[in-house]
Design a protein around this motif. Structure first.
Motif, short mmCIF file in Angstrom:
data_model
loop_
_atom_site.label_atom_id
_atom_site.label_comp_id
_atom_site.label_asym_id
_atom_site.label_seq_id
_atom_site.Cartn_x
_atom_site.Cartn_y
_atom_site.Cartn_z
N VAL A 75 0.84 -1.20 0.00
CA VAL A 75 0.00 0.00 0.00
C VAL A 75 0.88 1.25 0.00
O VAL A 75 0.62 2.21 -0.74
N LEU A 76 1.93 1.24 0.80
CA LEU A 76 2.83 2.40 0.83
C LEU A 76 3.56 2.57 -0.49
O LEU A 76 3.84 3.69 -0.91
N ALA A 77 3.89 1.46 -1.16
CA ALA A 77 4.59 1.55 -2.45
C ALA A 77 3.72 2.24 -3.49
O ALA A 77 4.24 2.83 -4.44
N VAL A 78 2.42 2.19 -3.32
CA VAL A 78 1.52 2.88 -4.24
C VAL A 78 1.27 4.32 -3.80
O VAL A 78 1.29 5.24 -4.62
N ALA A 130 -5.31 5.18 16.83
CA ALA A 130 -4.64 4.26 15.91
C ALA A 130 -5.09 4.52 14.47
O ALA A 130 -4.26 4.51 13.54
N THR A 131 -6.37 4.79 14.27
CA THR A 131 -6.88 5.05 12.93
C THR A 131 -6.28 6.33 12.36
O THR A 131 -5.87 6.37 11.20
N ARG A 132 -6.21 7.37 13.15
CA ARG A 132 -5.63 8.63 12.68
C ARG A 132 -4.15 8.46 12.36
O ARG A 132 -3.66 8.99 11.37
N THR A 133 -3.44 7.71 13.20
CA THR A 133 -2.01 7.48 12.94
C THR A 133 -1.82 6.69 11.66
O THR A 133 -0.99 7.05 10.82
N LEU A 134 -2.58 5.62 11.48
CA LEU A 134 -2.46 4.82 10.26
C LEU A 134 -2.88 5.61 9.04
O LEU A 134 -2.26 5.50 7.98
N THR A 135 -3.92 6.43 9.15
CA THR A 135 -4.34 7.26 8.03
C THR A 135 -3.25 8.25 7.67
O THR A 135 -2.94 8.45 6.49
N ARG A 136 -2.65 8.86 8.67
CA ARG A 136 -1.58 9.82 8.42
C ARG A 136 -0.38 9.14 7.75
O ARG A 136 0.22 9.67 6.82
N LEU A 137 -0.06 7.90 8.19
CA LEU A 137 1.08 7.20 7.62
C LEU A 137 0.80 6.70 6.21
O LEU A 137 1.62 6.84 5.30
N PHE A 138 -0.36 6.08 5.99
CA PHE A 138 -0.65 5.46 4.70
C PHE A 138 -1.08 6.47 3.65
O PHE A 138 -0.90 6.22 2.47
N LEU A 139 -1.64 7.59 4.03
CA LEU A 139 -1.98 8.61 3.06
C LEU A 139 -0.86 9.63 2.91
O LEU A 139 -1.03 10.66 2.26
N VAL A 140 0.27 9.34 3.51
CA VAL A 140 1.52 10.06 3.36
C VAL A 140 1.33 11.56 3.58
O VAL A 140 1.54 12.37 2.70
N HIS A 141 0.92 11.91 4.78
CA HIS A 141 0.84 13.32 5.15
C HIS A 141 2.24 13.88 5.36
O HIS A 141 2.48 15.05 5.14
N SER A 142 3.14 13.03 5.82
CA SER A 142 4.52 13.42 6.00
C SER A 142 5.38 12.34 5.36
O SER A 142 5.41 11.20 5.83
N VAL A 143 6.08 12.67 4.29
CA VAL A 143 6.84 11.68 3.53
C VAL A 143 7.91 11.01 4.40
O VAL A 143 8.02 9.79 4.43
N PRO A 144 8.73 11.77 5.15
CA PRO A 144 9.75 11.09 5.97
C PRO A 144 9.13 10.15 7.01
O PRO A 144 9.66 9.07 7.25
N GLU A 145 8.04 10.56 7.61
CA GLU A 145 7.41 9.72 8.63
C GLU A 145 6.86 8.44 8.02
O GLU A 145 7.00 7.36 8.59
N SER A 146 6.27 8.52 6.84
CA SER A 146 5.73 7.33 6.20
C SER A 146 6.84 6.39 5.73
O SER A 146 6.69 5.19 5.77
N LEU A 147 7.93 6.99 5.25
CA LEU A 147 9.04 6.13 4.82
C LEU A 147 9.65 5.45 6.02
O LEU A 147 10.04 4.30 5.98
#
Length: 147
Positions: A75-78, A130-147
């Motif tokens: 999912v993150l790769a997309v 948990a939902t907000r954190t996962l949404t923030r990570l998977f929808l890439v609100h912050s690129v460094p944090e998601s990577l």
């Protein structure tokens, strides 16, 4: 010696399919499930079957934790390249304006005894966090944090 007949197993009740004149929008998510099960939309049903078979095949070979981790990585790769493209277009000034943020759905309150209410609030708080954190990570609100 005569054998006793095997005991009858309880059968799971399956709800009947929606009437033919009802559309998926009228029956909600339940109608969409029936559309998939009865192959009324063959493309979506085939995709759902393929996803289910791939998931079961992966689970038969690998642990559930590694399947979940690699699924999250897929999912993150997309989403990361899409988000990077959006950031680049916005930096160049060619991107359309961002749509307004979606409203968070309200969690319906349940009238229960005091202790059940306290546990429900505690659980809801953790699920929302948990939902907000996962949404923030998977929808890439912050690129460094998601990577």
């Amino acid at each position: 010696a005569p054998r006793a007949p095997p005991p009858e197993l309880p059968q799971a009740s399956v709800p009947p399919p929606p009437a033919p004149d009802q559309s998926a929008s009228a029956t909600g998510a339940d109608g969409q499930v029936w559309e998939l099960l009865y192959w009324r939309a063959p493309e979506r049903s085939a995709l759902a079957l393929l996803v289910a078979l791939v998931a079961l095949g992966c689970l038969s070979r690998f642990s559930a934790i590694s399947v979940g981790a690699y699924g999250a990585l897929a999912v993150l790769a997309v989403t990361v390249p899409l988000r990077l493209r959006q950031v680049a277009l916005r930096a160049l000034g060619t991107a359309p304006p961002e749509p307004p943020a979606w409203a968070q759905p309200e969690v319906p309150g349940v009238l229960c005894p005091e202790q059940q209410q306290r546990w429900a609030r505690y659980l809801a708080r953790h699920v929302v966090t948990a939902t907000r954190t996962l949404t923030r990570l998977f929808l890439v609100h912050s690129v460094p944090e998601s990577l």
